[in-house]
Design a protein around this motif. Structure first.
Motif, PDB file in Angstrom:
ATOM      1  N   MET A   1      50.600  13.247  11.409  1.00 40.66           N
ATOM      2  CA  MET A   1      50.796  13.608  13.499  1.00 40.66           C
ATOM      3  C   MET A   1      51.465  12.603  13.216  1.00 40.66           C
ATOM      4  O   MET A   1      52.699  12.677  13.669  1.00 40.66           O
ATOM      5  CB  MET A   1      49.596  13.823  14.612  1.00 40.66           C
ATOM      6  N   ARG A   2      51.408  11.419  13.077  1.00 39.33           N
ATOM      7  CA  ARG A   2      51.677   9.751  12.891  1.00 39.33           C
ATOM      8  C   ARG A   2      53.584   9.775  12.416  1.00 39.33           C
ATOM      9  O   ARG A   2      54.110   9.042  13.039  1.00 39.33           O
ATOM     10  CB  ARG A   2      50.412   8.934  13.519  1.00 39.33           C
ATOM     11  N   MET A   3      53.028  10.284  11.234  1.00 40.13           N
ATOM     12  CA  MET A   3      54.156   9.529  10.031  1.00 40.13           C
ATOM     13  C   MET A   3      54.932  11.048  10.469  1.00 40.13           C
ATOM     14  O   MET A   3      56.353  11.043  10.581  1.00 40.13           O
ATOM     15  CB  MET A   3      53.453  10.588   8.804  1.00 40.13           C
ATOM     16  N   THR A   4      54.768  12.535  11.121  1.00 40.32           N
ATOM     17  CA  THR A   4      55.897  13.122  11.424  1.00 40.32           C
ATOM     18  C   THR A   4      56.555  12.919  12.275  1.00 40.32           C
ATOM     19  O   THR A   4      57.665  13.451  12.593  1.00 40.32           O
ATOM     20  CB  THR A   4      55.083  14.434  11.941  1.00 40.32           C
ATOM     21  N   LEU A   5      56.526  12.096  13.380  1.00 44.43           N
ATOM     22  CA  LEU A   5      56.255  11.378  14.930  1.00 44.43           C
ATOM     23  C   LEU A   5      57.438   9.805  14.123  1.00 44.43           C
ATOM     24  O   LEU A   5      58.785   9.983  14.762  1.00 44.43           O
ATOM     25  CB  LEU A   5      55.630  11.383  16.227  1.00 44.43           C
ATOM     26  N   ALA A   6      56.763   9.237  13.491  1.00 40.49           N
ATOM     27  CA  ALA A   6      57.720   8.414  12.539  1.00 40.49           C
ATOM     28  C   ALA A   6      59.013   8.857  11.900  1.00 40.49           C
ATOM     29  O   ALA A   6      60.252   8.154  12.174  1.00 40.49           O
ATOM     30  CB  ALA A   6      56.902   7.283  11.737  1.00 40.49           C
ATOM     31  N   ALA A   7      58.795  10.024  11.063  1.00 41.97           N
ATOM     32  CA  ALA A   7      60.020  10.803  10.428  1.00 41.97           C
ATOM     33  C   ALA A   7      61.119  11.106  11.687  1.00 41.97           C
ATOM     34  O   ALA A   7      62.151  11.207  11.694  1.00 41.97           O
ATOM     35  CB  ALA A   7      59.991  11.518   9.851  1.00 41.97           C
ATOM     36  N   LEU A   8      60.780  11.703  12.767  1.00 42.71           N
ATOM     37  CA  LEU A   8      61.556  11.957  13.890  1.00 42.71           C
ATOM     38  C   LEU A   8      62.014  11.133  14.347  1.00 42.71           C
ATOM     39  O   LEU A   8      63.481  11.137  14.758  1.00 42.71           O
ATOM     40  CB  LEU A   8      60.235  12.797  14.511  1.00 42.71           C
ATOM     41  N   VAL A   9      61.621   9.506  14.044  1.00 40.39           N
ATOM     42  CA  VAL A   9      61.701   8.839  15.597  1.00 40.39           C
ATOM     43  C   VAL A   9      63.548   7.878  13.999  1.00 40.39           C
ATOM     44  O   VAL A   9      64.264   7.466  14.701  1.00 40.39           O
ATOM     45  CB  VAL A   9      61.218   7.650  15.479  1.00 40.39           C
ATOM     46  N   VAL A  10      62.537   7.973  12.665  1.00 38.22           N
ATOM     47  CA  VAL A  10      64.283   8.000  11.896  1.00 38.22           C
ATOM     48  C   VAL A  10      65.480   8.846  11.898  1.00 38.22           C
ATOM     49  O   VAL A  10      66.771   8.335  11.819  1.00 38.22           O
ATOM     50  CB  VAL A  10      63.680   7.909  10.691  1.00 38.22           C
ATOM     51  N   GLY A  11      65.002   9.984  11.680  1.00 35.36           N
ATOM     52  CA  GLY A  11      65.663  10.374  12.317  1.00 35.36           C
ATOM     53  C   GLY A  11      66.974  10.947  13.764  1.00 35.36           C
ATOM     54  O   GLY A  11      68.029  11.101  13.571  1.00 35.36           O
ATOM     55  N   LEU A  12      66.066  10.170  14.434  1.00 35.74           N
ATOM     56  CA  LEU A  12      66.672  10.633  15.184  1.00 35.74           C
ATOM     57  C   LEU A  12      67.841   8.831  15.959  1.00 35.74           C
ATOM     58  O   LEU A  12      68.981   9.352  16.080  1.00 35.74           O
ATOM     59  CB  LEU A  12      65.973  10.021  16.195  1.00 35.74           C
ATOM     60  N   GLY A  13      67.154   8.561  15.494  1.00 42.30           N
ATOM     61  CA  GLY A  13      68.292   7.180  15.372  1.00 42.30           C
ATOM     62  C   GLY A  13      69.087   7.301  13.561  1.00 42.30           C
ATOM     63  O   GLY A  13      70.297   6.728  14.293  1.00 42.30           O
ATOM     64  N   VAL A  14      69.650   8.074  13.125  1.00 46.23           N
ATOM     65  CA  VAL A  14      69.755   8.718  12.043  1.00 46.23           C
ATOM     66  C   VAL A  14      71.394   9.294  12.551  1.00 46.23           C
ATOM     67  O   VAL A  14      72.508   9.064  12.859  1.00 46.23           O
ATOM     68  CB  VAL A  14      69.964   8.945  11.083  1.00 46.23           C
ATOM     69  N   LEU A  55      65.145   1.788  12.182  1.00 41.30           N
ATOM     70  CA  LEU A  55      64.763   0.666  11.742  1.00 41.30           C
ATOM     71  C   LEU A  55      63.257   0.792  12.509  1.00 41.30           C
ATOM     72  O   LEU A  55      62.175   0.032  11.991  1.00 41.30           O
ATOM     73  CB  LEU A  55      65.314  -0.278  12.284  1.00 41.30           C
ATOM     74  N   VAL A  56      63.543   1.333  13.694  1.00 43.84           N
ATOM     75  CA  VAL A  56      62.108   1.380  13.910  1.00 43.84           C
ATOM     76  C   VAL A  56      61.582   2.489  14.226  1.00 43.84           C
ATOM     77  O   VAL A  56      59.621   2.102  13.627  1.00 43.84           O
ATOM     78  CB  VAL A  56      62.251   1.093  15.949  1.00 43.84           C
ATOM     79  N   GLY A  57      61.866   3.173  13.105  1.00 45.47           N
ATOM     80  CA  GLY A  57      61.277   4.266  13.206  1.00 45.47           C
ATOM     81  C   GLY A  57      60.455   4.413  11.298  1.00 45.47           C
ATOM     82  O   GLY A  57      59.299   4.348  10.939  1.00 45.47           O
ATOM     83  N   THR A  58      61.289   3.367  10.509  1.00 47.62           N
ATOM     84  CA  THR A  58      61.514   2.731   9.598  1.00 47.62           C
ATOM     85  C   THR A  58      59.795   2.121   9.704  1.00 47.62           C
ATOM     86  O   THR A  58      59.586   1.871   8.548  1.00 47.62           O
ATOM     87  CB  THR A  58      62.120   2.209   8.683  1.00 47.62           C
ATOM     88  N   ILE A  59      59.496   0.932  10.718  1.00 48.66           N
ATOM     89  CA  ILE A  59      58.690   0.463  10.176  1.00 48.66           C
ATOM     90  C   ILE A  59      57.342   1.302  10.707  1.00 48.66           C
ATOM     91  O   ILE A  59      56.266   0.713   9.836  1.00 48.66           O
ATOM     92  CB  ILE A  59      58.914  -0.411  11.336  1.00 48.66           C
ATOM     93  N   GLN A  60      57.606   2.186  12.067  1.00 51.63           N
ATOM     94  CA  GLN A  60      56.571   3.007  12.204  1.00 51.63           C
ATOM     95  C   GLN A  60      55.932   4.072  10.890  1.00 51.63           C
ATOM     96  O   GLN A  60      55.180   3.916  10.536  1.00 51.63           O
ATOM     97  CB  GLN A  60      56.876   3.779  13.226  1.00 51.63           C
ATOM     98  N   VAL A  61      56.703   4.462   9.882  1.00 53.13           N
ATOM     99  CA  VAL A  61      56.557   4.609   8.938  1.00 53.13           C
ATOM    100  C   VAL A  61      55.727   3.716   7.847  1.00 53.13           C
ATOM    101  O   VAL A  61      54.236   4.382   7.698  1.00 53.13           O
ATOM    102  CB  VAL A  61      57.975   5.742   8.060  1.00 53.13           C
ATOM    103  N   ALA A  62      56.208   3.260   7.704  1.00 58.36           N
ATOM    104  CA  ALA A  62      55.408   2.221   6.656  1.00 58.36           C
ATOM    105  C   ALA A  62      54.462   1.827   7.354  1.00 58.36           C
ATOM    106  O   ALA A  62      52.987   1.577   6.536  1.00 58.36           O
ATOM    107  CB  ALA A  62      55.979   0.419   6.814  1.00 58.36           C
ATOM    108  N   LEU A  63      53.729   1.365   8.570  1.00 60.40           N
ATOM    109  CA  LEU A  63      52.368   1.319   9.312  1.00 60.40           C
ATOM    110  C   LEU A  63      51.296   2.682   9.223  1.00 60.40           C
ATOM    111  O   LEU A  63      50.703   2.605   9.241  1.00 60.40           O
ATOM    112  CB  LEU A  63      53.159   1.141  11.033  1.00 60.40           C
ATOM    113  N   ALA A  64      52.077   3.531   9.419  1.00 60.92           N
ATOM    114  CA  ALA A  64      51.927   5.090   9.330  1.00 60.92           C
ATOM    115  C   ALA A  64      51.069   5.855   7.924  1.00 60.92           C
ATOM    116  O   ALA A  64      50.284   6.222   7.714  1.00 60.92           O
ATOM    117  CB  ALA A  64      52.447   6.407   9.928  1.00 60.92           C
TER     118      ALA A  64
END
Length: 75
Positions: A1-14, A55-64
């Motif tokens: 779930m955490r990875m999905t939300l992080a990927a959505l944040v990256v998509g939102l940023g794009v 960028l924040v979403g990418t960092i969240q993906v890396a942490l997840a």
């Protein structure tokens, strides 16, 4: 779930970055046609906010990715 939300944040940023770039491009065309100044700081803030969100979403993906436990394979 955490990875999905992080990927959505990256998509939102794009999406925000692309929308801000398109708005900046359209504003530049209108500014050129009417002879007004093409400088619009709010659109630049929108573009940079989109980049920061991605960028924040990418960092969240890396942490997840780092938080996932290793799977043990028994033979």
């Amino acid at each position: 779930m955490r990875m999905t939300l992080a990927a959505l944040v990256v998509g939102l940023g794009v999406v925000i970055t692309i929308a801000g770039g398109a708005a900046l491009y359209n504003y530049g065309i209108v500014a050129d046609e009417t002879g007004i100044s093409g400088w619009n700081p709010m659109l630049w803030i929108l573009v940079f906010a989109g980049i920061a969100t991605a960028l924040v979403g990418t960092i969240q993906v890396a942490l997840a990715t780092g938080d996932r436990p290793a799977r043990l394979v028994s033979s």
